[in-house]
Scaffold this active site. Structure first.
Site, PDB file in Angstrom:
ATOM      1  N   ASP A  74       0.819  -1.219   0.000  1.00 39.37           N
ATOM      2  CA  ASP A  74       0.000   0.000   0.000  1.00 39.37           C
ATOM      3  C   ASP A  74       0.852   1.268   0.000  1.00 39.37           C
ATOM      4  OD1 ASP A  74      -2.784  -0.557  -0.197  1.00 39.37           O
ATOM      5  OD2 ASP A  74      -2.596  -1.637   1.693  1.00 39.37           O
ATOM      6  N   GLU A 152      -8.928  -8.299  15.227  1.00 39.93           N
ATOM      7  CA  GLU A 152      -7.618  -7.654  15.238  1.00 39.93           C
ATOM      8  C   GLU A 152      -7.667  -6.140  15.079  1.00 39.93           C
ATOM      9  OE1 GLU A 152      -8.337 -10.285  13.353  1.00 39.93           O
ATOM     10  OE2 GLU A 152      -6.647 -11.687  13.244  1.00 39.93           O
ATOM     11  N   GLN A 195     -25.261  -1.398   5.123  1.00 41.85           N
ATOM     12  CA  GLN A 195     -25.969  -1.043   6.366  1.00 41.85           C
ATOM     13  C   GLN A 195     -25.359  -1.778   7.550  1.00 41.85           C
ATOM     14  OE1 GLN A 195     -30.247  -1.606   6.056  1.00 41.85           O
ATOM     15  NE2 GLN A 195     -30.182  -1.155   3.872  1.00 41.85           N
ATOM     16  N   VAL A 244     -13.099   0.474 -12.355  1.00 40.67           N
ATOM     17  CA  VAL A 244     -12.502   1.191 -13.495  1.00 40.67           C
ATOM     18  C   VAL A 244     -11.479   0.291 -14.171  1.00 40.67           C
ATOM     19  CG1 VAL A 244     -12.798   3.600 -12.780  1.00 40.67           C
ATOM     20  CG2 VAL A 244     -10.898   2.266 -11.845  1.00 40.67           C
ATOM     21  N   CYS A 383      18.039  -6.112  -9.760  1.00 42.38           N
ATOM     22  CA  CYS A 383      18.563  -6.755  -8.549  1.00 42.38           C
ATOM     23  C   CYS A 383      19.002  -8.194  -8.861  1.00 42.38           C
ATOM     24  CB  CYS A 383      17.558  -6.661  -7.412  1.00 42.38           C
ATOM     25  SG  CYS A 383      18.369  -6.723  -5.815  1.00 42.38           S
ATOM     26  N   MET A 386      19.877  -8.466 -12.391  1.00 43.82           N
ATOM     27  CA  MET A 386      21.205  -8.002 -12.800  1.00 43.82           C
ATOM     28  C   MET A 386      22.269  -9.022 -12.417  1.00 43.82           C
ATOM     29  SD  MET A 386      23.703  -4.958 -11.544  1.00 43.82           S
ATOM     30  CE  MET A 386      24.787  -5.897 -10.506  1.00 43.82           C
ATOM     31  N   GLN A 387      22.140  -9.596 -11.221  1.00 42.99           N
ATOM     32  CA  GLN A 387      23.146 -10.574 -10.774  1.00 42.99           C
ATOM     33  C   GLN A 387      23.198 -11.754 -11.752  1.00 42.99           C
ATOM     34  OE1 GLN A 387      21.933 -11.513  -6.757  1.00 42.99           O
ATOM     35  NE2 GLN A 387      22.541  -9.509  -5.946  1.00 42.99           N
ATOM     36  N   HIS A 519      16.417  -1.141  -6.977  1.00 39.89           N
ATOM     37  CA  HIS A 519      15.026  -1.345  -7.415  1.00 39.89           C
ATOM     38  C   HIS A 519      14.433  -0.029  -7.910  1.00 39.89           C
ATOM     39  CE1 HIS A 519      14.360  -5.477  -6.027  1.00 39.89           C
ATOM     40  NE2 HIS A 519      15.204  -5.188  -5.063  1.00 39.89           N
ATOM     41  N   GLU A 521      11.901   0.494  -9.639  1.00 45.14           N
ATOM     42  CA  GLU A 521      10.427   0.502  -9.688  1.00 45.14           C
ATOM     43  C   GLU A 521       9.795   1.244  -8.518  1.00 45.14           C
ATOM     44  OE1 GLU A 521      12.365  -2.114  -9.151  1.00 45.14           O
ATOM     45  OE2 GLU A 521      11.471  -3.605  -7.811  1.00 45.14           O
TER      46      GLU A 521
HETATM   47  N1  GLN Z   1      18.800 -12.572  -3.692  1.00 44.83           N
HETATM   48  C1  GLN Z   1      19.637 -11.511  -4.117  1.00 44.83           C
HETATM   49  C2  GLN Z   1      20.403 -10.883  -2.976  1.00 44.83           C
HETATM   50  O1  GLN Z   1      20.060 -11.063  -1.851  1.00 44.83           O
HETATM   51  C3  GLN Z   1      18.827 -10.466  -4.869  1.00 44.83           C
HETATM   52  C4  GLN Z   1      17.807  -9.794  -4.012  1.00 44.83           C
HETATM   53  C5  GLN Z   1      16.773  -9.060  -4.817  1.00 44.83           C
HETATM   54  O2  GLN Z   1      16.603  -9.291  -5.988  1.00 44.83           O
HETATM   55  N2  GLN Z   1      16.018  -8.189  -4.169  1.00 44.83           N
HETATM   56  O3  GLN Z   1      21.351 -10.173  -3.186  1.00 44.83           O
END
Ligand code: GLN
Length: 549
Positions: A74, A152, A195, A244, A383, A386-387, A519, A521
């Site tokens: 969220d 809760e 209601q 929507v 992340c 890329m590795q 990241h 995003e």
């Molecule tokens: N598992 C990998 C690391 O810990 C990549 C983590 C990820 O993609 N957020 O470095």
């Protein structure tokens, strides 16, 4: 006297998943566009101290903030609707965190022998968390997780009930989101669940001021009036939250019905009307794209798209920037391993390998990366993505045949992805994640006269991006990777250890092949698409156009 702070509490009734987060975020966006400073707070009724350890399968993605807080998805919605707030770990807390704070204080003797109870100690702690997070803003919108009627959520509801008395009635507004289902057999919209849920709220002392009714069609005035009558509000305070096509339409839908006007009036916030023209034109572009393109997301949690929520939203933003509709094609890495779904790889206009943890599906992802690299298909590795791109490049270009990551081969001899030297000293993995915002220095040119894709996208040499990972590219292998042509286009200098860390890699002989350790995003906004996503979608659009010639 300081400006009076205002609070809007958003609760949900009938059932979960009817869009409370988006509704709260949409109100936030509208109020911010009216010119006041707005922050958003999420209170979650579960006992985990934070969502960092929760399985994305069950809970959707973990959204990371600049300060390294691992929060609920969220907070991602909030960040995509509200631009001015600086979200931190204060903006998201759970019952677990509240109890943890209270119990630690009790153990430390902070309560001087009192009996510790839900009321007042837990409710006081909740109120103080809310006030602390709201401190620097004119308006705080607080979303209460869970559904009214859950055991809760009760302490949260009691705390917000008390806040109305303490802050003054004119400074607190209760917004309740409920469901008004259309029953086909009867040909009728049914108001009874609403209601009941309002009745339940009133039993615990909360009279909602505004009702948002999730429906599949706009509510006619007589239905609004009927709901108002039963729920003790006027029909003017009942709004349709109609389904929507696109979540970004929600604020416009609310605005057309006068929701922000009503809120401003009730809270005594005197501002002009919001300027929604940029937002509306972004939606226009989403609805009328020049063309459709497809991006393959090669992942593990393919059945649960919410695990990649921020990535799919960032792709939509990148699409709006390029006048295209991006269709996400989820490709199962384990199927690729078995040799299936190759046709999907060949059909998409771009391939994205997102972040992840654990060994399952790894070889399938590497296959997808190899395909993208050798077939000139735009590739974006985030992340873990890329590795794995570095592993693929090491295996196939540097001929390091057993190249791998220490995450999967702790004692491997060619771990091009490894723990940092400073981390190896730790005997357990707890606390060794690189979390939150870190600066990154970009390389401007890969060779004289050739700008890196990273620089072309950002148009800046210093950037800051959010991280959540444990492993890094091993500096020991960097010379070999570079020699075979991999460009290290982003780096971070760790000021504590003096270590230099690889943040971005790219291949200069490819239309768009880029990986980043962070990241991106998490920083994309519909009106400010993230530069890497905009640039990746642009490359995919180009391939799409070439293919359809
Ligand atoms: N598992 C990998 C690391 O810990 C990549 C983590 C990820 O993609 N957020 O470095």
């Amino acid at each position: 006297m300081a400006k009076q702070k205002k609070y809007i509490f958003v609760t949900g009734g009938v059932l979960s998943s009817i869009g409370k987060g988006i509704s709260a975020a949409s109100i936030g966006m509208l109020m911010e566009q009216r010119g006041i400073s707005v922050t958003m707070i999420k209170m979650d009724p579960y006992l985990n101290v934070d969502p960092g350890t929760m399985n994305p399968f069950q809970h959707g993605e973990v959204f990371v903030l600049d300060d390294g807080a691992e929060t609920d998805l969220d907070l991602g919605h909030y960040s995509r609707f509200v631009q001015g707030a600086k979200f931190s770990r204060k903006n998201s807390f759970t019952t677990g965190r509240i109890y943890d704070t209270v119990l630690r204080r009790e153990r430390a003797g902070g309560y001087l022998g009192q009996t510790i109870q839900v009321i007042p100690h837990i409710t006081d702690e909740i109120k103080s968390h809310i006030r602390d997070a709201a401190a620097d803003y004119d308006l705080a919108i607080v979303e209460v997780g869970g559904t009214v009627g859950d055991i809760e959520s009760l302490p949260f509801l009691e705390a917000i009930r008390q806040m109305k008395a303490e802050e003054g009635a004119g400074n607190v507004l209760f917004v309740h989101l409920t469901l008004v289902p259309y029953i086909g057999a009867a040909g009728e919209l049914k108001t009874k669940p609403t209601q009941h849920s309002v009745k339940e709220l009133r039993e615990i002392g909360i009279q909602p001021d505004i009702l948002l009714c999730r429906t599949d069609r706009a509510l006619p005035q007589d239905v609004k009036d009927k709901i108002g009558l039963f729920c003790n509000v006027s029909g003017r305070q009942v709004f349709s939250a109609t389904d929507v096509k696109n979540i970004y339409e929600v604020p416009l839908l609310f605005n057309q019905q006068g929701l922000d006007e009503e809120i401003a009036e009730k809270l005594g916030i005197w501002t002009g009307r919001p300027d929604l023209s940029k937002w509306a034109s972004m939606i226009e572009r989403l609805h009328h794209p020049e063309t459709d393109i497809s991006i393959g997301i090669v992942g593990k949690y393919i059945d649960w798209h919410d695990s990649y929520k921020s990535i799919s939203e960032a792709l939509i933003h990148g699409g709006a920037a390029n006048h295209v509709r991006v269709n996400m094609v989820y490709i199962d890495a384990e199927e690729l391993e078995k040799g299936n779904q190759q046709d999907l790889l060949a059909s998409v206009d771009g391939i994205l390998v997102p972040g992840g943890f654990g060994e399952r599906g790894i070889e399938g992802k590497i296959k997808a990366i190899h395909y993208a690299r050798t077939h000139q298909v735009p590739f974006f590795g985030i992340c873990l993505g890329m590795q794995l791109a570095v592993i693929e490049f090491a295996r196939n270009e540097c001929k390091i045949v057993d190249a791998n990551s220490a995450e999967f081969r702790p004692n491997g001899s060619s771990n091009v992805i490894d723990l940092m030297e400073s981390q190896k000293a730790h005997t357990d993995l707890g606390g060794t994640m690189r979390l939150g915002a870190y600066p990154c220095q970009l390389l401007k040119e890969s060779k004289p006269g050739t700008k890196t894709k990273a620089f072309l996208a950002y148009q800046n040499e210093s950037i800051s991006e959010r991280h959540r990972h444990r492993f890094e590219v091993s500096n020991q292998f960097v010379p070999q990777l570079k020699e075979k042509g991999l460009v290290i286009s982003g780096k971070n200098l760790n000021s504590e250890t003096g270590e230099e860390l690889v943040e971005m890699v790219e291949s200069p002989d490819h239309p768009w092949f880029l990986g980043c350790q962070f990241h991106p995003e998490f920083l994309s906004h519909p009106l400010k698409p993230h530069p890497l996503f905009a640039s990746f979608v642009e490359a995919a659009k180009k391939l799409h156009q070439e293919r359809s010639k």
